[in-house]
Motif scaffolding. Structure first.
Motif, PDB file in Angstrom:
ATOM      1  N   THR A   3       0.847  -1.186   0.000  1.00 15.19           N
ATOM      2  CA  THR A   3       0.000   0.000   0.000  1.00 15.19           C
ATOM      3  C   THR A   3       0.880   1.233   0.000  1.00 15.19           C
ATOM      4  OG1 THR A   3      -0.107   0.047   2.402  1.00 15.19           O
ATOM      5  CG2 THR A   3      -1.853  -1.150   1.260  1.00 15.19           C
ATOM      6  N   ASN A   4       0.322   2.331  -0.400  1.00 18.02           N
ATOM      7  CA  ASN A   4       1.023   3.600  -0.420  1.00 18.02           C
ATOM      8  C   ASN A   4       0.305   4.522   0.549  1.00 18.02           C
ATOM      9  OD1 ASN A   4       2.138   6.071  -0.938  1.00 18.02           O
ATOM     10  ND2 ASN A   4       1.860   6.008  -3.136  1.00 18.02           N
ATOM     11  N   PRO A   5       0.769   4.584   1.803  1.00 15.66           N
ATOM     12  CA  PRO A   5       0.057   5.391   2.797  1.00 15.66           C
ATOM     13  C   PRO A   5       0.090   6.884   2.508  1.00 15.66           C
ATOM     14  CG  PRO A   5       2.142   4.614   3.680  1.00 15.66           C
ATOM     15  CD  PRO A   5       1.964   3.953   2.341  1.00 15.66           C
ATOM     16  N   THR A   6       1.057   7.337   1.703  1.00 17.01           N
ATOM     17  CA  THR A   6       1.144   8.765   1.427  1.00 17.01           C
ATOM     18  C   THR A   6       0.222   9.193   0.303  1.00 17.01           C
ATOM     19  OG1 THR A   6       2.958   8.468  -0.141  1.00 17.01           O
ATOM     20  CG2 THR A   6       3.559   8.809   2.170  1.00 17.01           C
ATOM     21  N   GLY A   7      -0.170   8.255  -0.572  1.00 13.86           N
ATOM     22  CA  GLY A   7      -1.021   8.598  -1.704  1.00 13.86           C
ATOM     23  C   GLY A   7      -0.301   9.426  -2.748  1.00 13.86           C
ATOM     24  N   ARG A   8       1.039   9.435  -2.722  1.00 12.59           N
ATOM     25  CA  ARG A   8       1.822  10.237  -3.654  1.00 12.59           C
ATOM     26  C   ARG A   8       2.523   9.340  -4.662  1.00 12.59           C
ATOM     27  NH1 ARG A   8       5.844  13.720  -0.307  1.00 12.59           N
ATOM     28  NH2 ARG A   8       6.763  11.676  -0.182  1.00 12.59           N
ATOM     29  N   VAL A   9       2.983   9.955  -5.747  1.00 15.19           N
ATOM     30  CA  VAL A   9       3.777   9.227  -6.726  1.00 15.19           C
ATOM     31  C   VAL A   9       5.065   8.788  -6.051  1.00 15.19           C
ATOM     32  CG1 VAL A   9       5.103   9.492  -8.859  1.00 15.19           C
ATOM     33  CG2 VAL A   9       2.806  10.439  -8.692  1.00 15.19           C
ATOM     34  N   SER A  15      10.964   7.938  -1.649  1.00 12.91           N
ATOM     35  CA  SER A  15       9.598   8.198  -2.091  1.00 12.91           C
ATOM     36  C   SER A  15       8.569   8.135  -0.969  1.00 12.91           C
ATOM     37  CB  SER A  15       9.198   7.206  -3.181  1.00 12.91           C
ATOM     38  OG  SER A  15       9.920   7.438  -4.341  1.00 12.91           O
ATOM     39  N   PHE A  16       8.820   7.301   0.029  1.00 16.51           N
ATOM     40  CA  PHE A  16       7.849   7.161   1.103  1.00 16.51           C
ATOM     41  C   PHE A  16       8.156   8.077   2.287  1.00 16.51           C
ATOM     42  CE2 PHE A  16       7.319   3.232  -1.277  1.00 16.51           C
ATOM     43  CZ  PHE A  16       5.940   3.172  -1.374  1.00 16.51           C
ATOM     44  N   LEU A  17       9.216   8.857   2.184  1.00 15.95           N
ATOM     45  CA  LEU A  17       9.569   9.791   3.254  1.00 15.95           C
ATOM     46  C   LEU A  17       8.886  11.128   3.026  1.00 15.95           C
ATOM     47  CD1 LEU A  17      13.413   9.119   3.506  1.00 15.95           C
ATOM     48  CD2 LEU A  17      11.612   8.207   4.966  1.00 15.95           C
ATOM     49  N   SER A  99      25.518   5.384 -15.896  1.00 18.51           N
ATOM     50  CA  SER A  99      24.436   4.626 -15.281  1.00 18.51           C
ATOM     51  C   SER A  99      23.917   5.409 -14.086  1.00 18.51           C
ATOM     52  CB  SER A  99      24.906   3.233 -14.861  1.00 18.51           C
ATOM     53  OG  SER A  99      25.994   3.338 -13.976  1.00 18.51           O
ATOM     54  N   ILE A 100      22.621   5.326 -13.863  1.00 16.80           N
ATOM     55  CA  ILE A 100      21.993   6.087 -12.784  1.00 16.80           C
ATOM     56  C   ILE A 100      22.345   5.443 -11.450  1.00 16.80           C
ATOM     57  CG2 ILE A 100      19.814   6.849 -11.791  1.00 16.80           C
ATOM     58  CD1 ILE A 100      18.697   6.811 -14.651  1.00 16.80           C
ATOM     59  N   ALA A 101      22.894   6.238 -10.560  1.00 24.38           N
ATOM     60  CA  ALA A 101      23.258   5.760  -9.233  1.00 24.38           C
ATOM     61  C   ALA A 101      22.250   6.235  -8.181  1.00 24.38           C
ATOM     62  CB  ALA A 101      24.656   6.237  -8.858  1.00 24.38           C
ATOM     63  N   MET A 102      21.680   7.404  -8.384  1.00 21.86           N
ATOM     64  CA  MET A 102      20.708   7.973  -7.450  1.00 21.86           C
ATOM     65  C   MET A 102      19.635   8.707  -8.250  1.00 21.86           C
ATOM     66  SD  MET A 102      23.218   9.645  -4.572  1.00 21.86           S
ATOM     67  CE  MET A 102      21.922  10.058  -3.413  1.00 21.86           C
ATOM     68  N   SER A 103      18.417   8.695  -7.722  1.00 21.06           N
ATOM     69  CA  SER A 103      17.321   9.411  -8.348  1.00 21.06           C
ATOM     70  C   SER A 103      16.263   9.673  -7.284  1.00 21.06           C
ATOM     71  CB  SER A 103      16.732   8.577  -9.485  1.00 21.06           C
ATOM     72  OG  SER A 103      15.529   9.150  -9.936  1.00 21.06           O
ATOM     73  N   PHE A 104      15.851  10.928  -7.144  1.00 27.52           N
ATOM     74  CA  PHE A 104      14.788  11.231  -6.181  1.00 27.52           C
ATOM     75  C   PHE A 104      14.076  12.524  -6.550  1.00 27.52           C
ATOM     76  CE2 PHE A 104      18.846  12.596  -4.496  1.00 27.52           C
ATOM     77  CZ  PHE A 104      18.639  13.884  -4.046  1.00 27.52           C
ATOM     78  N   ILE A 105      12.802  12.571  -6.190  1.00 30.16           N
ATOM     79  CA  ILE A 105      11.945  13.719  -6.483  1.00 30.16           C
ATOM     80  C   ILE A 105      12.186  14.807  -5.451  1.00 30.16           C
ATOM     81  CG2 ILE A 105       9.546  14.503  -6.621  1.00 30.16           C
ATOM     82  CD1 ILE A 105       8.828  11.741  -7.705  1.00 30.16           C
ATOM     83  N   VAL A 106      12.361  16.059  -5.942  1.00 25.45           N
ATOM     84  CA  VAL A 106      12.605  17.189  -5.050  1.00 25.45           C
ATOM     85  C   VAL A 106      11.495  18.240  -5.122  1.00 25.45           C
ATOM     86  CG1 VAL A 106      15.102  16.888  -5.032  1.00 25.45           C
ATOM     87  CG2 VAL A 106      14.063  18.358  -6.759  1.00 25.45           C
ATOM     88  N   ASN A 107      10.531  18.049  -6.016  1.00 25.03           N
ATOM     89  CA  ASN A 107       9.399  18.978  -6.115  1.00 25.03           C
ATOM     90  C   ASN A 107       8.198  18.230  -6.661  1.00 25.03           C
ATOM     91  OD1 ASN A 107       8.751  22.007  -5.996  1.00 25.03           O
ATOM     92  ND2 ASN A 107       7.946  21.436  -7.989  1.00 25.03           N
ATOM     93  N   ARG A 108       7.025  18.543  -6.130  1.00 28.69           N
ATOM     94  CA  ARG A 108       5.768  17.940  -6.571  1.00 28.69           C
ATOM     95  C   ARG A 108       4.723  19.031  -6.733  1.00 28.69           C
ATOM     96  NH1 ARG A 108       5.547  12.473  -5.149  1.00 28.69           N
ATOM     97  NH2 ARG A 108       7.327  11.803  -3.937  1.00 28.69           N
ATOM     98  N   PRO A 109       3.738  18.794  -7.595  1.00 23.28           N
ATOM     99  CA  PRO A 109       2.634  19.754  -7.671  1.00 23.28           C
ATOM    100  C   PRO A 109       1.813  19.685  -6.391  1.00 23.28           C
ATOM    101  CG  PRO A 109       2.202  17.874  -9.095  1.00 23.28           C
ATOM    102  CD  PRO A 109       3.579  17.700  -8.552  1.00 23.28           C
TER     103      PRO A 109
END
Length: 144
Positions: A3-9, A15-17, A99-109
């Motif tokens: 489940t995705n308790p945050t309801g976010r992408v 991603s879950f933090l 090659s991608i070593a790290m990837s994370f979202i830093v802004n969301r609508p």
């Protein structure tokens, strides 16, 4: 069942933090810089899981020694695209390939419309499932 308790992408690391602060982003960038990673800033208004090629903001940042340069580019992208998803990508070229070593979202609508699961019944007992992004129901440029 997951489940995705945050309801976010949820894409990439963290991603879950809760949202990372600029200070926490800088720490992650410093971690990557210490390992020789090159950073890039990317954005999109359609974060479908199969949409792996986001638009690049600026050029990839090679030979940086300080996270301030990456954060400056992130803030410029936030100013230009405040209602888009923005992510940082770290590339590791130590094996002779990027090659991608790290990837994370830093802004969301502010409002994430999410995804719907579309069930398709085929021949016999075949059932196929497809993800449908609610954001794509609006024309590009008006999605958020």
């Amino acid at each position: 069942m997951m489940t995705n308790p945050t309801g976010r992408v949820t894409q990439g690391q963290f991603s879950f933090l809760p949202e990372l602060s600029d200070a926490e982003i800088s720490l992650q960038v410093d971690y990557g810089l210490a390992r020789g990673y090159a950073w890039s800033v990317e954005y999109t208004d359609d974060p479908h899981p199969r949409n792996t090629y986001w638009e690049m903001h600026g050029m990839p940042m090679f030979d940086l020694k300080d996270a301030a340069g990456v954060l400056q580019e992130v803030n410029a992208c936030r100013k230009t695209f405040p209602r888009h998803y923005i992510r940082l990508m770290a590339f590791d070229s130590t094996r002779g390939i990027e090659s991608i070593a790290m990837s994370f979202i830093v802004n969301r609508p502010p409002d994430e419309p999410g995804f719907g699961l579309v069930r398709q019944e085929g021949e016999g007992r075949t059932i196929r499932y497809t993800l449908h992004s609610y954001a794509t129901e609006a024309p590009e440029g008006q999605r958020y």
